[in-house]
Motif scaffolding. Structure first.
Motif, PDB file in Angstrom:
ATOM      1  N   LYS A  78      45.770  59.268  39.473  1.00 31.02           N
ATOM      2  CA  LYS A  78      46.873  58.882  38.582  1.00 31.02           C
ATOM      3  C   LYS A  78      47.214  57.400  38.759  1.00 31.02           C
ATOM      4  O   LYS A  78      47.428  56.680  37.789  1.00 31.02           O
ATOM      5  N   GLN A  79      47.254  56.929  40.000  1.00 29.61           N
ATOM      6  CA  GLN A  79      47.528  55.518  40.277  1.00 29.61           C
ATOM      7  C   GLN A  79      46.441  54.624  39.682  1.00 29.61           C
ATOM      8  O   GLN A  79      46.733  53.603  39.070  1.00 29.61           O
ATOM      9  N   LEU A  80      45.186  55.000  39.876  1.00 29.90           N
ATOM     10  CA  LEU A  80      44.075  54.186  39.395  1.00 29.90           C
ATOM     11  C   LEU A  80      43.985  54.153  37.875  1.00 29.90           C
ATOM     12  O   LEU A  80      43.497  53.189  37.298  1.00 29.90           O
ATOM     13  N   ALA A  81      44.479  55.196  37.220  1.00 27.31           N
ATOM     14  CA  ALA A  81      44.430  55.263  35.755  1.00 27.31           C
ATOM     15  C   ALA A  81      45.596  54.512  35.101  1.00 27.31           C
ATOM     16  O   ALA A  81      45.530  54.204  33.900  1.00 27.31           O
ATOM     17  N   ASP A  82      46.621  54.199  35.859  1.00 28.91           N
ATOM     18  CA  ASP A  82      47.819  53.549  35.321  1.00 28.91           C
ATOM     19  C   ASP A  82      47.636  52.031  35.314  1.00 28.91           C
ATOM     20  O   ASP A  82      47.697  51.381  36.347  1.00 28.91           O
ATOM     21  N   LYS A  83      47.418  51.463  34.132  1.00 26.33           N
ATOM     22  CA  LYS A  83      47.164  50.020  34.002  1.00 26.33           C
ATOM     23  C   LYS A  83      48.300  49.182  34.579  1.00 26.33           C
ATOM     24  O   LYS A  83      48.069  48.155  35.200  1.00 26.33           O
ATOM     25  N   GLU A  84      49.528  49.614  34.363  1.00 25.92           N
ATOM     26  CA  GLU A  84      50.679  48.847  34.860  1.00 25.92           C
ATOM     27  C   GLU A  84      50.736  48.851  36.386  1.00 25.92           C
ATOM     28  O   GLU A  84      51.046  47.832  36.997  1.00 25.92           O
ATOM     29  N   ARG A  85      50.421  49.976  37.006  1.00 24.29           N
ATOM     30  CA  ARG A  85      50.433  50.043  38.474  1.00 24.29           C
ATOM     31  C   ARG A  85      49.307  49.209  39.067  1.00 24.29           C
ATOM     32  O   ARG A  85      49.485  48.549  40.095  1.00 24.29           O
ATOM     33  N   VAL A  86      48.143  49.225  38.417  1.00 28.96           N
ATOM     34  CA  VAL A  86      47.019  48.408  38.881  1.00 28.96           C
ATOM     35  C   VAL A  86      47.379  46.929  38.749  1.00 28.96           C
ATOM     36  O   VAL A  86      47.181  46.149  39.680  1.00 28.96           O
ATOM     37  N   ALA A  87      47.956  46.543  37.604  1.00 31.34           N
ATOM     38  CA  ALA A  87      48.351  45.142  37.395  1.00 31.34           C
ATOM     39  C   ALA A  87      49.397  44.720  38.427  1.00 31.34           C
ATOM     40  O   ALA A  87      49.315  43.620  38.987  1.00 31.34           O
ATOM     41  N   ALA A  88      50.365  45.582  38.693  1.00 31.40           N
ATOM     42  CA  ALA A  88      51.400  45.268  39.689  1.00 31.40           C
ATOM     43  C   ALA A  88      50.782  45.129  41.080  1.00 31.40           C
ATOM     44  O   ALA A  88      51.155  44.220  41.837  1.00 31.40           O
ATOM     45  N   ALA A  89      49.843  45.977  41.411  1.00 31.19           N
ATOM     46  CA  ALA A  89      49.181  45.887  42.711  1.00 31.19           C
ATOM     47  C   ALA A  89      48.452  44.557  42.854  1.00 31.19           C
ATOM     48  O   ALA A  89      48.480  43.929  43.908  1.00 31.19           O
ATOM     49  N   LEU A  90      47.825  44.105  41.770  1.00 32.88           N
ATOM     50  CA  LEU A  90      47.056  42.863  41.827  1.00 32.88           C
ATOM     51  C   LEU A  90      47.944  41.621  41.805  1.00 32.88           C
ATOM     52  O   LEU A  90      47.471  40.522  42.082  1.00 32.88           O
ATOM     53  N   GLU A  91      49.226  41.799  41.497  1.00 31.40           N
ATOM     54  CA  GLU A  91      50.175  40.684  41.579  1.00 31.40           C
ATOM     55  C   GLU A  91      50.683  40.496  43.010  1.00 31.40           C
ATOM     56  O   GLU A  91      51.273  39.476  43.331  1.00 31.40           O
ATOM     57  N   ASN A  92      50.442  41.480  43.856  1.00 30.91           N
ATOM     58  CA  ASN A  92      50.831  41.410  45.257  1.00 30.91           C
ATOM     59  C   ASN A  92      49.767  40.580  45.987  1.00 30.91           C
ATOM     60  O   ASN A  92      48.628  41.010  46.140  1.00 30.91           O
ATOM     61  N   SER A  93      50.135  39.383  46.421  1.00 32.57           N
ATOM     62  CA  SER A  93      49.156  38.461  47.005  1.00 32.57           C
ATOM     63  C   SER A  93      48.476  39.035  48.260  1.00 32.57           C
ATOM     64  O   SER A  93      47.282  38.837  48.464  1.00 32.57           O
ATOM     65  N   HIS A  94      49.236  39.749  49.085  1.00 28.67           N
ATOM     66  CA  HIS A  94      48.636  40.333  50.295  1.00 28.67           C
ATOM     67  C   HIS A  94      47.602  41.398  49.919  1.00 28.67           C
ATOM     68  O   HIS A  94      46.490  41.416  50.462  1.00 28.67           O
ATOM     69  N   LEU A  95      47.963  42.276  48.993  1.00 26.92           N
ATOM     70  CA  LEU A  95      47.048  43.334  48.576  1.00 26.92           C
ATOM     71  C   LEU A  95      45.810  42.750  47.889  1.00 26.92           C
ATOM     72  O   LEU A  95      44.685  43.196  48.135  1.00 26.92           O
ATOM     73  N   LEU A  96      46.003  41.720  47.083  1.00 31.51           N
ATOM     74  CA  LEU A  96      44.873  41.073  46.418  1.00 31.51           C
ATOM     75  C   LEU A  96      43.932  40.444  47.453  1.00 31.51           C
ATOM     76  O   LEU A  96      42.706  40.512  47.307  1.00 31.51           O
ATOM     77  N   GLU A  97      44.499  39.884  48.507  1.00 27.43           N
ATOM     78  CA  GLU A  97      43.678  39.315  49.579  1.00 27.43           C
ATOM     79  C   GLU A  97      42.835  40.397  50.255  1.00 27.43           C
ATOM     80  O   GLU A  97      41.653  40.199  50.547  1.00 27.43           O
ATOM     81  N   VAL A  98      43.437  41.566  50.475  1.00 32.15           N
ATOM     82  CA  VAL A  98      42.712  42.681  51.095  1.00 32.15           C
ATOM     83  C   VAL A  98      41.587  43.150  50.166  1.00 32.15           C
ATOM     84  O   VAL A  98      40.460  43.382  50.609  1.00 32.15           O
ATOM     85  N   VAL A  99      41.871  43.278  48.875  1.00 38.69           N
ATOM     86  CA  VAL A  99      40.840  43.670  47.904  1.00 38.69           C
ATOM     87  C   VAL A  99      39.711  42.640  47.894  1.00 38.69           C
ATOM     88  O   VAL A  99      38.532  43.003  47.904  1.00 38.69           O
ATOM     89  N   ASN A 100      40.067  41.369  47.881  1.00 31.05           N
ATOM     90  CA  ASN A 100      39.045  40.315  47.904  1.00 31.05           C
ATOM     91  C   ASN A 100      38.181  40.403  49.147  1.00 31.05           C
ATOM     92  O   ASN A 100      36.964  40.176  49.088  1.00 31.05           O
ATOM     93  N   GLN A 101      38.781  40.740  50.287  1.00 32.00           N
ATOM     94  CA  GLN A 101      38.005  40.910  51.514  1.00 32.00           C
ATOM     95  C   GLN A 101      37.062  42.107  51.397  1.00 32.00           C
ATOM     96  O   GLN A 101      35.926  42.063  51.874  1.00 32.00           O
ATOM     97  N   CYS A 102      37.521  43.160  50.733  1.00 29.07           N
ATOM     98  CA  CYS A 102      36.654  44.331  50.529  1.00 29.07           C
ATOM     99  C   CYS A 102      35.452  43.980  49.659  1.00 29.07           C
ATOM    100  O   CYS A 102      34.362  44.533  49.843  1.00 29.07           O
ATOM    101  N   LEU A 103      35.644  43.067  48.725  1.00 23.80           N
ATOM    102  CA  LEU A 103      34.590  42.720  47.778  1.00 23.80           C
ATOM    103  C   LEU A 103      33.726  41.546  48.213  1.00 23.80           C
ATOM    104  O   LEU A 103      32.697  41.277  47.600  1.00 23.80           O
ATOM    105  N   SER A 104      34.140  40.862  49.287  1.00 17.78           N
ATOM    106  CA  SER A 104      33.389  39.673  49.711  1.00 17.78           C
ATOM    107  C   SER A 104      32.029  40.067  50.267  1.00 17.78           C
ATOM    108  O   SER A 104      31.852  41.143  50.842  1.00 17.78           O
ATOM    109  N   ALA A 105      31.076  39.174  50.088  1.00 15.73           N
ATOM    110  CA  ALA A 105      29.719  39.409  50.613  1.00 15.73           C
ATOM    111  C   ALA A 105      29.760  39.388  52.128  1.00 15.73           C
ATOM    112  O   ALA A 105      30.440  38.555  52.725  1.00 15.73           O
ATOM    113  N   ARG A 106      29.047  40.280  52.719  1.00 14.17           N
ATOM    114  CA  ARG A 106      28.989  40.341  54.178  1.00 14.17           C
ATOM    115  C   ARG A 106      27.638  39.813  54.633  1.00 14.17           C
ATOM    116  O   ARG A 106      26.634  40.050  54.015  1.00 14.17           O
ATOM    117  N   SER A 107      27.643  39.121  55.771  1.00 11.33           N
ATOM    118  CA  SER A 107      26.378  38.585  56.272  1.00 11.33           C
ATOM    119  C   SER A 107      25.717  39.539  57.243  1.00 11.33           C
ATOM    120  O   SER A 107      26.244  40.448  57.732  1.00 11.33           O
TER     121      SER A 107
END
Length: 107
Positions: A78-107
């Motif tokens: 339900k959270q993942l399907a809610d566009k507004e909740r996803v957008a709000a999550a991505l406005e959170n700088s700390h959470l966005l940093e964590v997501v970016n770390q999850c997506l970063s290339a690993r050596s």
């Protein structure tokens, strides 16, 4: 358009069940490592962000937990399907940093 080969790590997996260029849709299912995985929402959000960054804006994305594989499957989906909740999550700088770390290339 065909789906790429499923990705697996340990017992967790990510699979694309549908990609339709004509209908501009992508459906991705993921299976958390354990039924009570506390990172399930973060994993789903990271997958969704990767799709948002990789696909044209016209695509509609459905990212959800594989049915029957997580204790809070309905709530996370339900959270993942809610566009507004996803957008709000991505406005959170700390959470966005964590997501970016999850997506970063690993050596």
């Amino acid at each position: 358009m065909s789906c790429p080969t499923p990705s697996t790590t340990g017992r967790s997996s990510i699979s694309c069940s549908l990609v339709s260029d004509a209908e501009s849709t992508v459906v991705v299912e993921f299976t958390p490592t354990i039924p009570h995985c506390s990172m399930a929402t973060l994993i789903g959000l990271s997958i969704k962000v990767k799709l948002i960054r990789s696909l044209p804006e016209r695509f509609k994305m459905d990212v959800h937990i594989t049915p029957g594989t997580h204790a809070s499957e309905h709530a996370v989906n339900k959270q993942l399907a809610d566009k507004e909740r996803v957008a709000a999550a991505l406005e959170n700088s700390h959470l966005l940093e964590v997501v970016n770390q999850c997506l970063s290339a690993r050596s």
